[in-house]
Design a protein around this motif. Structure first.
Motif, PDB file in Angstrom:
ATOM      1  N   VAL A   1      37.085   9.547  20.868  1.00 34.50           N
ATOM      2  CA  VAL A   1      35.770   8.941  20.692  1.00 34.50           C
ATOM      3  C   VAL A   1      35.634   7.777  21.669  1.00 34.50           C
ATOM      4  O   VAL A   1      36.521   6.914  21.745  1.00 34.50           O
ATOM      5  N   ARG A   2      34.539   7.736  22.382  1.00 36.87           N
ATOM      6  CA  ARG A   2      34.307   6.691  23.371  1.00 36.87           C
ATOM      7  C   ARG A   2      34.060   5.343  22.696  1.00 36.87           C
ATOM      8  O   ARG A   2      33.346   5.254  21.691  1.00 36.87           O
ATOM      9  N   ALA A   3      34.663   4.272  23.223  1.00 33.62           N
ATOM     10  CA  ALA A   3      34.409   2.922  22.709  1.00 33.62           C
ATOM     11  C   ALA A   3      32.915   2.619  22.796  1.00 33.62           C
ATOM     12  O   ALA A   3      32.248   2.962  23.766  1.00 33.62           O
ATOM     13  N   GLY A   4      32.399   1.953  21.771  1.00 33.54           N
ATOM     14  CA  GLY A   4      30.984   1.652  21.700  1.00 33.54           C
ATOM     15  C   GLY A   4      30.160   2.721  21.009  1.00 33.54           C
ATOM     16  O   GLY A   4      28.946   2.572  20.866  1.00 33.54           O
ATOM     17  N   SER A   5      30.824   3.780  20.558  1.00 33.42           N
ATOM     18  CA  SER A   5      30.099   4.873  19.917  1.00 33.42           C
ATOM     19  C   SER A   5      29.687   4.516  18.494  1.00 33.42           C
ATOM     20  O   SER A   5      30.387   3.791  17.783  1.00 33.42           O
ATOM     21  N   ILE A   6      28.546   5.047  18.095  1.00 32.86           N
ATOM     22  CA  ILE A   6      28.068   4.994  16.718  1.00 32.86           C
ATOM     23  C   ILE A   6      27.967   6.435  16.250  1.00 32.86           C
ATOM     24  O   ILE A   6      27.165   7.217  16.776  1.00 32.86           O
ATOM     25  N   VAL A   7      28.807   6.807  15.283  1.00 34.43           N
ATOM     26  CA  VAL A   7      28.888   8.205  14.850  1.00 34.43           C
ATOM     27  C   VAL A   7      28.511   8.291  13.370  1.00 34.43           C
ATOM     28  O   VAL A   7      29.310   7.918  12.500  1.00 34.43           O
ATOM     29  N   PRO A   8      27.315   8.773  13.039  1.00 33.82           N
ATOM     30  CA  PRO A   8      26.941   8.919  11.637  1.00 33.82           C
ATOM     31  C   PRO A   8      27.602  10.152  11.028  1.00 33.82           C
ATOM     32  O   PRO A   8      27.648  11.218  11.652  1.00 33.82           O
ATOM     33  N   THR A   9      28.130  10.011   9.828  1.00 32.85           N
ATOM     34  CA  THR A   9      28.809  11.112   9.150  1.00 32.85           C
ATOM     35  C   THR A   9      28.299  11.225   7.723  1.00 32.85           C
ATOM     36  O   THR A   9      27.679  10.311   7.180  1.00 32.85           O
ATOM     37  N   GLY A  10      28.591  12.369   7.112  1.00 34.07           N
ATOM     38  CA  GLY A  10      28.214  12.599   5.725  1.00 34.07           C
ATOM     39  C   GLY A  10      29.376  13.187   4.954  1.00 34.07           C
ATOM     40  O   GLY A  10      30.487  13.325   5.471  1.00 34.07           O
ATOM     41  N   PRO A  11      29.148  13.578   3.687  1.00 34.56           N
ATOM     42  CA  PRO A  11      30.213  14.148   2.874  1.00 34.56           C
ATOM     43  C   PRO A  11      30.470  15.606   3.234  1.00 34.56           C
ATOM     44  O   PRO A  11      29.657  16.248   3.918  1.00 34.56           O
ATOM     45  N   VAL A  12      31.606  16.130   2.783  1.00 39.52           N
ATOM     46  CA  VAL A  12      31.876  17.558   2.920  1.00 39.52           C
ATOM     47  C   VAL A  12      30.883  18.315   2.044  1.00 39.52           C
ATOM     48  O   VAL A  12      30.667  17.971   0.878  1.00 39.52           O
ATOM     49  N   MET A  13      30.248  19.349   2.599  1.00 39.70           N
ATOM     50  CA  MET A  13      29.257  20.125   1.863  1.00 39.70           C
ATOM     51  C   MET A  13      29.509  21.618   2.054  1.00 39.70           C
ATOM     52  O   MET A  13      30.247  22.029   2.950  1.00 39.70           O
ATOM     53  N   GLN A  14      28.888  22.419   1.201  1.00 39.74           N
ATOM     54  CA  GLN A  14      28.975  23.868   1.318  1.00 39.74           C
ATOM     55  C   GLN A  14      27.869  24.436   2.202  1.00 39.74           C
ATOM     56  O   GLN A  14      27.993  25.525   2.747  1.00 39.74           O
ATOM     57  N   TYR A  15      26.765  23.697   2.325  1.00 42.75           N
ATOM     58  CA  TYR A  15      25.680  24.088   3.215  1.00 42.75           C
ATOM     59  C   TYR A  15      24.933  22.822   3.611  1.00 42.75           C
ATOM     60  O   TYR A  15      25.065  21.778   2.976  1.00 42.75           O
ATOM     61  N   VAL A  16      24.132  22.905   4.662  1.00 41.25           N
ATOM     62  CA  VAL A  16      23.635  21.716   5.344  1.00 41.25           C
ATOM     63  C   VAL A  16      22.852  20.775   4.431  1.00 41.25           C
ATOM     64  O   VAL A  16      23.067  19.565   4.430  1.00 41.25           O
ATOM     65  N   ASP A  17      21.905  21.309   3.644  1.00 41.09           N
ATOM     66  CA  ASP A  17      21.060  20.428   2.845  1.00 41.09           C
ATOM     67  C   ASP A  17      21.448  20.431   1.370  1.00 41.09           C
ATOM     68  O   ASP A  17      20.612  20.280   0.489  1.00 41.09           O
ATOM     69  N   GLU A  18      22.748  20.569   1.103  1.00 46.05           N
ATOM     70  CA  GLU A  18      23.230  20.548  -0.276  1.00 46.05           C
ATOM     71  C   GLU A  18      23.027  19.170  -0.907  1.00 46.05           C
ATOM     72  O   GLU A  18      22.696  19.059  -2.097  1.00 46.05           O
ATOM     73  N   LYS A  19      23.226  18.104  -0.131  1.00 44.32           N
ATOM     74  CA  LYS A  19      23.156  16.739  -0.660  1.00 44.32           C
ATOM     75  C   LYS A  19      22.267  15.885   0.254  1.00 44.32           C
ATOM     76  O   LYS A  19      22.754  15.011   0.962  1.00 44.32           O
ATOM     77  N   PRO A  20      20.961  16.117   0.229  1.00 46.94           N
ATOM     78  CA  PRO A  20      20.088  15.387   1.166  1.00 46.94           C
ATOM     79  C   PRO A  20      20.053  13.887   0.936  1.00 46.94           C
ATOM     80  O   PRO A  20      19.753  13.127   1.856  1.00 46.94           O
ATOM     81  N   ASP A  21      20.361  13.444  -0.288  1.00 46.95           N
ATOM     82  CA  ASP A  21      20.325  12.010  -0.582  1.00 46.95           C
ATOM     83  C   ASP A  21      21.712  11.375  -0.581  1.00 46.95           C
ATOM     84  O   ASP A  21      21.888  10.243  -1.048  1.00 46.95           O
ATOM     85  N   ALA A  22      22.711  12.088  -0.066  1.00 46.98           N
ATOM     86  CA  ALA A  22      24.070  11.546  -0.034  1.00 46.98           C
ATOM     87  C   ALA A  22      24.138  10.337   0.893  1.00 46.98           C
ATOM     88  O   ALA A  22      23.410  10.255   1.889  1.00 46.98           O
ATOM     89  N   PRO A  23      24.992   9.368   0.574  1.00 41.20           N
ATOM     90  CA  PRO A  23      25.133   8.208   1.468  1.00 41.20           C
ATOM     91  C   PRO A  23      25.594   8.626   2.855  1.00 41.20           C
ATOM     92  O   PRO A  23      26.362   9.579   3.010  1.00 41.20           O
ATOM     93  N   LEU A  24      25.122   7.910   3.849  1.00 41.10           N
ATOM     94  CA  LEU A  24      25.597   8.078   5.216  1.00 41.10           C
ATOM     95  C   LEU A  24      26.723   7.083   5.465  1.00 41.10           C
ATOM     96  O   LEU A  24      26.616   5.920   5.066  1.00 41.10           O
ATOM     97  N   THR A  25      27.781   7.526   6.098  1.00 45.11           N
ATOM     98  CA  THR A  25      28.825   6.615   6.549  1.00 45.11           C
ATOM     99  C   THR A  25      28.773   6.568   8.067  1.00 45.11           C
ATOM    100  O   THR A  25      28.963   7.587   8.736  1.00 45.11           O
ATOM    101  N   VAL A  26      28.491   5.389   8.601  1.00 46.73           N
ATOM    102  CA  VAL A  26      28.316   5.219  10.043  1.00 46.73           C
ATOM    103  C   VAL A  26      29.598   4.618  10.612  1.00 46.73           C
ATOM    104  O   VAL A  26      29.988   3.498  10.253  1.00 46.73           O
TER     105      VAL A  26
END
Length: 229
Positions: free
Chosen positions: A112-137
């Protein structure tokens, strides 16, 4: 080894879905390119011009596949002008040189390049399984950075008519401040209020760790700032 590798291979893209989905939107809206030759981002580094077995995945991730049968390590060239963090171990390396990196059967080495901002989410079974899940940046120090997080309903083509949102993220390395900017745009079914957790990465902070987590930020679409401890 293959069986052990499969869960990670399936889960990691879902964890990175906020990042990947934004890259996909950028290809449509901004003529972007998800898979990038190193020379596209590092034209001043002559050593990258003949590298054919590494590539950038968006602006932040350097992918280095293992192509030698039964190899459990490989040499990786890290482009000059920035530092790089191993995604899994978190080890920070200086750019402009080759390093030998471990490559166990279940992991493709990623930096990962220094200075990067990478938004991540929880493990899911399909893309919109948890639309209101917290984002971890994930915020990687060493340079200023920015990212424009894209979201839409994930189901229709209404984005073609302007039904989407962007959340601008900007990191100031000198002050150690992440600004989560004012949300731009909206779409039907948008989660108006959500939690955003900032994780301040450092040398030794791998993606599977939990060090550096900030208190959750209640984000309602208005600009907020988060200070690095």
């Amino acid at each position: 080894p293959v069986r052990e590798a499969l869960p990670r291979s399936a889960q990691l893209p879902y964890r990175l879905m906020p990042y990947i989905y934004t890259l996909a939107a950028d290809t449509y809206q901004k003529d972007g390119s998800i898979m990038r030759g190193l020379v596209m981002d590092f034209p001043a580094d002559p050593k990258v011009r003949d590298i054919g077995d590494q590539y950038l995945f968006g602006p932040s991730l350097l992918i280095t596949p293992v192509t030698v049968f039964k190899a459990r390590s490989r040499e990786v060239y890290l482009p000059a002008g920035t530092d790089w963090f191993n995604l899994d171990s978190g080890v920070r390396e200086r750019g402009g040189r080759a390093v030998k990196t471990d490559a166990p059967a279940e992991i493709i080495p990623v930096y990962v390049r220094a200075g990067s901002i990478v938004p991540t989410g929880p493990v899911m079974q399909y893309v919109d399984e948890k639309p209101d899940a917290p984002l971890t940046v994930l915020v990687y120090p060493g340079a200023n950075g920015s990212f424009s997080l894209y979201e839409d309903d994930g189901r229709s083509h209404q984005f073609e008519k302007g039904a989407f949102s962007r959340i601008p993220l900007a990191y100031d390395d000198a002050t150690g401040t992440l600004t989560i900017g004012t949300r731009q745009g909206s779409y039907k079914g948008m989660v108006a209020n959500r939690q955003i957790i900032v994780r301040w990465m450092k040398d030794g902070s791998g993606i599977d760790g939990r060090d550096g987590l900030s208190a959750p930020v209640a984000y309602s679409g208005r600009a907020v700032t988060v200070k690095r401890p």
